[in-house]
Design an enzyme around this catalytic site. Sequence first.
Site, PDB file in Angstrom:
ATOM      1  N   ALA A   1       0.770  -1.244   0.000  1.00 40.24           N
ATOM      2  CA  ALA A   1       0.000   0.000   0.000  1.00 40.24           C
ATOM      3  C   ALA A   1       0.800   1.291   0.000  1.00 40.24           C
ATOM      4  CB  ALA A   1      -0.947   0.006   1.209  1.00 40.24           C
ATOM      5  N   ALA A   2       2.055   1.280   0.435  1.00 40.89           N
ATOM      6  CA  ALA A   2       2.803   2.542   0.542  1.00 40.89           C
ATOM      7  C   ALA A   2       2.982   3.185  -0.832  1.00 40.89           C
ATOM      8  CB  ALA A   2       4.167   2.284   1.182  1.00 40.89           C
TER       9      ALA A   2
ATOM     10  N   GLY B   1      -1.564   6.270  -1.620  1.00 43.06           N
ATOM     11  CA  GLY B   1      -2.468   6.926  -2.561  1.00 43.06           C
ATOM     12  C   GLY B   1      -3.695   6.095  -2.879  1.00 43.06           C
TER      13      GLY B   1
ATOM     14  N   GLU C   1       2.122  -2.753   4.169  1.00 45.48           N
ATOM     15  CA  GLU C   1       3.365  -2.484   3.433  1.00 45.48           C
ATOM     16  C   GLU C   1       4.495  -3.306   4.066  1.00 45.48           C
ATOM     17  OE1 GLU C   1       6.323  -1.804   1.240  1.00 45.48           O
ATOM     18  OE2 GLU C   1       4.377  -0.979   0.633  1.00 45.48           O
TER      19      GLU C   1
ATOM     20  N   ARG D   1       8.989   2.244   4.356  1.00 49.35           N
ATOM     21  CA  ARG D   1       7.852   2.704   3.556  1.00 49.35           C
ATOM     22  C   ARG D   1       6.555   2.610   4.363  1.00 49.35           C
ATOM     23  NH1 ARG D   1       7.753   2.879  -1.874  1.00 49.35           N
ATOM     24  NH2 ARG D   1       5.849   1.636  -2.016  1.00 49.35           N
TER      25      ARG D   1
ATOM     26  N   ASP E   1      -1.483  -4.004  -5.803  1.00 47.38           N
ATOM     27  CA  ASP E   1      -0.734  -3.023  -6.596  1.00 47.38           C
ATOM     28  C   ASP E   1       0.733  -3.414  -6.446  1.00 47.38           C
ATOM     29  OD1 ASP E   1      -0.260  -0.710  -8.130  1.00 47.38           O
ATOM     30  OD2 ASP E   1       0.119   0.459  -6.320  1.00 47.38           O
TER      31      ASP E   1
ATOM     32  N   CYS F   1       2.435  -0.264 -12.448  1.00 48.26           N
ATOM     33  CA  CYS F   1       2.702   1.008 -13.125  1.00 48.26           C
ATOM     34  C   CYS F   1       3.737   0.771 -14.215  1.00 48.26           C
ATOM     35  CB  CYS F   1       3.156   2.084 -12.139  1.00 48.26           C
ATOM     36  SG  CYS F   1       4.634   1.672 -11.209  1.00 48.26           S
TER      37      CYS F   1
END
Length: 432
Positions: free
Chosen positions: A115-116, A119, A138, A143, A182, A235
């Site tokens: 999660a860090a 956002g 995290e 982080r 993520d 990403c």
Amino acid sequence: MELPKEFISETQRVMGADRFARLLAALRETPPVSIRLNPAKLAALGLPLAAQLVAGSSPVPWCPEGFYLSSRPAFTFDPLLHAGAYYVQEASSMFVAHVLRQYVGGPVAMLDMCAAPGGKSSAARSVLPQGSVLVSNEPVRQRAQVLVENMMKWGYADCMVTSNYPQDIRRSGAQFGVILCDVPCSGEGMFRKDPGAIEEWSLQNVERCWRLQREIVAEAWQCLVDGGLMVYSTCTFNTKENEENVRWIEQELGGEVLRVDIDEGWGITGSLLPGYDRPVYRFLPGYTVGEGLFMAVVHKRGHLPQLDEKAWRGLIGKATPKLNMLYDGQPQSERKGKTLVPAHAQALSLVSGRGQYEQAELGYAAAMAYLRGEAIQLPPCVSKGYVMVTFHGLPLGFVKNIGNRANNLYPKEWRIKSTHIPQEYEAILRLA
């Protein structure tokens, strides 16, 4: 910007010459700047969520709380950022809120596995239905501390922060209705914003990443209840870390990829893997206004149990003693001798702290002095003892007022370290 030759050849092969040329041109442009408002904190001030609140902005089409700014202000010097009124987040990542709005209609326990800095977790918590519980995790301890800070500032009491590896969460027996993976990735989508991502990129790292991503997903899948949803995101651009991993989730874990409602005008690209036509969502600079992002929503077959808040808490409650809990989402005062000392999170929380302590409004200069950790002076009319200090009505934290000065209780690790402080306030939100 000098991109690795292997990245150019591989990405051009995946995207085709025209699409890659458009991406390349966009990567040479200045990255857009965007923020996401905290509707709960604005509601506490009696303010509507409206574009008029954000100076020089245009809306992010897939996120009603998101706005593009015309330039990049010095966010560090805005007390409202530290109060949790908004979060600086690139626009593509806000898509997670759109996904959750479509698919989560009742209370749920959600895990954000990696999660860090927070956002996507804060975006998720803003849209999860009332009665939901969010565990933001995290594994990397440094982080994780940043994650604690950002989630505390966001203000929701029903949000826990943990620092565990995926296998530890699986071993704990915790179960969730929604899991966001993520996952750590090769970072191609961050090339424009982060030159360091270019230096770290290699084909070997891509290989390492897609294998690690499957390990994380395999652990997370066992923490997902039947009928639950996994949101998988990276990403990066390549298909190995994206489409090929989603196909693996289908084939090896039995997941069903779900379609998300989008507008054609948003410019979101679908699958780039030949022969794979499942609904996946790729954000490409040059097509969407934001950085690179890939996202897919996968359903674990079965029926999601319709549970209330207490029942969802029960599914994770027995596991929490086995988890490394950094923040339990329930800020409490700490007794020191005969005195109750308020926890900083009580000031930032949307539900605790207010009404228990006298409040004192600070002007800009005093607010910045407070955020730097300096002692400040409150008006003579303010009572001695613990006082909650605010800026534009939003709490920043506590001081202990002893009369001639107020001792600063702002967390040392959060303090602004810059020696330069602007003389005038550059307002990003129009709250006055």
